[in-house]
Design an enzyme around this catalytic site. Structure first.
Site, short mmCIF file in Angstrom:
data_model
loop_
_atom_site.label_atom_id
_atom_site.label_comp_id
_atom_site.label_asym_id
_atom_site.label_seq_id
_atom_site.Cartn_x
_atom_site.Cartn_y
_atom_site.Cartn_z
N GLU A 50 43.63 50.67 78.02
CA GLU A 50 44.01 51.59 76.99
C GLU A 50 45.05 51.38 76.05
O GLU A 50 45.17 51.95 74.98
CB GLU A 50 44.58 52.76 77.99
N PHE A 112 44.98 62.39 93.03
CA PHE A 112 44.53 61.27 92.60
C PHE A 112 44.69 60.79 91.19
O PHE A 112 43.97 62.01 90.44
CB PHE A 112 43.22 61.07 93.11
N GLN A 113 45.17 60.00 90.91
CA GLN A 113 45.30 59.61 89.36
C GLN A 113 45.98 60.76 88.39
O GLN A 113 45.79 61.06 87.41
CB GLN A 113 44.06 59.21 88.66
N LYS A 162 41.10 68.69 83.75
CA LYS A 162 39.62 68.78 83.85
C LYS A 162 38.92 69.97 83.87
O LYS A 162 37.97 70.10 83.10
CB LYS A 162 39.29 67.64 85.02
N MET A 474 60.33 32.66 69.18
CA MET A 474 61.52 33.25 68.81
C MET A 474 62.41 33.22 70.07
O MET A 474 63.63 33.11 69.69
CB MET A 474 61.16 34.57 68.39
#
Lengths: 577, 161
Positions: A50, A112-113, A162, A474
């Site tokens: 993502e 969940f999630q 949802k 760097m």
């Protein structure tokens, strides 16, 4: 006709003219994916992580000037996206992120999630919404695009549970316009302030224009060029502003700041009137504020009032769009007699002779600067160049002379390693006819490698220029200068064979170890119009980025390549980052 | 310097956390914060007391104004204004101290709103300084419990937010 929430959402995106969505499916967004699957007008790019979706949408937005769109699921979907959202936020990139959420009755139940997406993203978005009812979907999307793309742009997140995506309602027409009493994006600059600024500029004997990313985001490159030519003033650009004014033009002094050119920084230091245009006096620009531009008055043009007098007190603040303010200044100054600045230019030419970007070649090793110069030559200066973060980013900014806005795409504010590759993919999708190069390093490229797979799936042939020095360059440079060469964890052991790696993803790989092979390899890579080519270029591991203003220094404290010894300063320097 | 900042914002879930988050993210100081709906139920009014130099207060006002939910921000201390705070306190009394306590309540114009054998619950509205002075008029043992609302304020009669 009744539609479900997911269909209303997809139709709303269509109404906003969205052509590409970068995303990754999951439980909470399955209804949305089902609706998106049925929509032929929107192309979905299935990333492999993502964070890649947000950087992809970001690169797409920076290259095209349009709003980037990302779709992710709840929980880890949105937490993975956060780095990309913060990246876009720091650089004022318009983006709409849609995240699925667990069904409304489960919110707060540690489902969940489930994560509090609105809470987690609050400090790195311009605004965010949690949709509570199906009737809010269309209007919220309208608001989100409006907020993301107007004023000072930025990312806007919409979190949608949802159950709302499967609820049904009678469809209403998508709103054409939006009024928000708490958000006004159009600010007209004060005529009075513009007149005062014109007066100050006309009398200035040592003026300098300092243009930032606001000139690119605000599409004011044309006005900036006209204003600069008309006044004959020298101009320097920030890392985010490169290309707003052609770097090959004689009035351009190149980039300023920590790794800016000698002439740009010295001109800032000696100026009596600095005009900041869409730039925000970031710490990488100013260095030590106490030593910053000791003799200058400041005219500060910015669309965001909170940037004015935040780091540097503005003598003449002008709040407005860079495009309109510059046009107003052109109109004001057209007939004005300007002070003679020929002495100022003679001084600047003296500084230019220092040739601060000169570097010594050594036999047997490829200098990273040479790679960028050759890239510039092979692409005739016309490629869109993205970068990751580190030494390679600075070399790309210094040695690729960008002449056009939206040609140079990098994570300037947040400094996100891993940005370059997915951003290049997004830029190529937005501008399929342009050559796109991703300048990266062996550290950064490994943070988003998985997107090589996405790039094969959607045929986005970009050229990866990997400056492979085996170090986190760097970090190594700072350790060399400020930590007595104690190279703590900056050496990359066990690097992969990047050629085989590229090939395993279905791309071409070329390893370059000798300077004489560099140009032919680059020509070959850009001739491969249909293929992503991974150029793994072995570069000098000991090379440092110069000029450099050490932490705690001012613009006149620059260290130049081969001319100054870098020594550890007192302890206060260690507090600067 | 101490400033009282009045914020009119959309009465929406999450608006308060945006303001609180802004202060913590940017390291601004909050002395007190009060919020409630206005006569227009879609709007809330928040009063924030913060301490900072002029540059910091300017940034606070601008950053608040930048929040999408915020309709208006006014630094009340920049104009004529009225500020008040409400205190509820439980004060212990004994037969020895009752007279003295009541005298002090009268002196500050505090009101007894509930009483039991050994305790008064009192209410006092006023500027923060008055509330501080009132509380310091008692011994630590006499004060059982204190709850202060934090400052709320309005612009003076000649001004309108």
């Amino acid at each position: 006709m009744k539609l479900n929430g997911a269909q209303i959402l997809v139709n709303s995106l269509k109404s906003e003219g969205v052509s590409h969505v970068f995303g990754y499916p999951g439980g909470a967004v399955l209804h949305i994916y089902d609706a998106l699957n049925a929509c032929e007008d929107i192309k979905h790019i299935l990333v492999r992580h993502e964070q890649g979706a947000t950087h992809g949408a970001d690169g797409y937005a920076r290259a095209s000037g349009k709003c980037g769109v990302t779709l992710v699921t709840s929980g880890p979907g949105i937490t993975n996206a956060v780095t990309g959202i913060a990246t876009a936020h720091m650089d004022s990139i318009p983006m709409v992120i849609i995240s699925g959420q667990v069904p409304s009755p489960l919110i707060g139940m540690d489902a969940f999630q489930e994560v509090d997406a609105v809470g987690i993203t609050r400090s790195c978005v311009k605004h965010n919404f949690l949709i509570r009812d199906i009737s809010e979907i269309a209007i919220t999307i309208k608001k989100a695009f409006h907020i993301a793309t107007t004023g000072r742009p930025g990312p806007v997140l919409i979190d949608i549970p949802k159950d709302i995506t499967i609820a049904k309602m009678e469809v209403e027409e998508y709103p054409k316009t939006i009024e928000m009493r708490s958000y006004k994006s159009t600010i007209k600059a004060s005529d009075h302030q513009i007149k005062k600024a014109a007066e100050m500029l006309a009398n200035s004997k040592r003026p300098i224009l300092y243009a930032g990313g606001g000139c690119i985001i605000g599409n004011s490159s044309k006005e900036l060029r006209e204003f600069t030519h008309m006044t004959g003033f020298p101009i320097t650009q920030t890392l985010m502003g490169l290309g707003a004014y052609p770097m090959t033009d004689n009035q351009s002094l190149g980039m300023l700041g920590m790794h800016g050119t000698y002439e740009a920084n010295m001109a800032m230091h000696g100026s009596d009137c600095v005009v900041a245009i869409g730039s925000r006096f970031d710490d990488r620009i100013t260095g030590n504020l106490e030593k910053f531009c000791p003799t200058a008055k400041f005219i500060h043009i910015d669309i965001d009032p909170s940037q004015i007098s935040k780091n540097v007190i503005a003598d003449i603040p002008i709040v407005g769009q860079t495009k309109q303010v510059l046009q107003a200044l052109i109109d004001q100054m057209k007939d004005k007699k300007l002070a003679d600045i020929s002495n100022w230019w003679s001084q600047i030419e003296e500084w230019r002779k220092v040739d601060s970007l000169a570097y010594k070649k050594s036999p047997g090793v490829i200098k990273p600067q040479t790679v960028i110069e050759t890239l510039y030559e092979v692409t005739k200066g016309k490629a869109i160049v993205t970068s990751d973060v580190g030494q390679h980013q600075m070399w790309a900014a210094q040695y690729y002379l960008f002449d056009e806005p939206r040609q140079w795409i990098n994570s300037g504010g947040l400094g996100t390693m891993g940005f370059g590759l997915p951003a290049a993919m997004g830029a190529k999708l937005a501008m399929p006819d342009r050559d796109v190069a991703c300048v990266t390093g062996d550290g950064s490229i490994q943070m988003m490698l998985q997107e090589l797979s996405t790039m094969l799936q959607y045929s986005t042939p970009v050229k990866i220029i990997n400056l492979n020095n085996g170090y986190l360059g760097m970090v190594r440079q700072w350790q060399e200068f400020f930590y007595e060469k104690r190279y703590a964890m900056s050496y990359m052991e066990a690097l992969p064979d990047f050629v085989k790696l590229a090939e395993s993803y279905g791309h071409m790989g070329i390893r370059v170890e000798k300077e004489e092979d560099l140009k032919p390899a680059l020509i070959e890579a850009f001739n491969q119009k249909e293929h992503t080519v991974f150029l793994d270029i072995v570069t000098d591991p000991s090379e440092n980025v110069f000029p450099m203003i050490p932490a705690g220094g001012g613009h006149s404290d620059m260290l130049l390549a081969g001319r100054d010894e870098m020594v550890s300063k007192d302890e206060t320097d260690f507090n600067a980052v | 310097m101490r400033h009282i900042i009045s914020v009119i914002l959309e009465n929406e879930a999450g608006a308060l956390s945006r303001v609180a988050g802004l202060f913590s993210a940017r390291g601004f100081n909050i002395e007190s914060l009060t919020v409630a709906a206005t006569t227009d139920s879609t709007l809330s009014r928040m009063t924030i007391v913060s301490v900072g130099d002029d540059g910091i207060i300017e940034q606070i006002v601008k950053q608040l104004d930048k929040l999408i939910d915020v309709v208006k921000v006014v630094d009340l201390t920049a104009t004529e204004h009225i500020e008040r705070e409400l205190l509820l306190a439980k004060i212990s009394i004994t037969s020895d101290t009752q007279v003295d306590v009541e005298a002090k309540l009268d002196q500050f114009n505090a009101k007894i709103i509930d009483a039991a054998e050994e305790v008064y619950i009192v209410e006092l509205a006023g500027k923060s300084q008055k509330i501080k002075d009132f509380l310091s008029a008692f011994n630590a043992e006499q004060i059982i419990e204190v709850s202060r609302t934090g400052v709320t304020g309005v612009t003076g009669v000649c001004h309108k937010i």
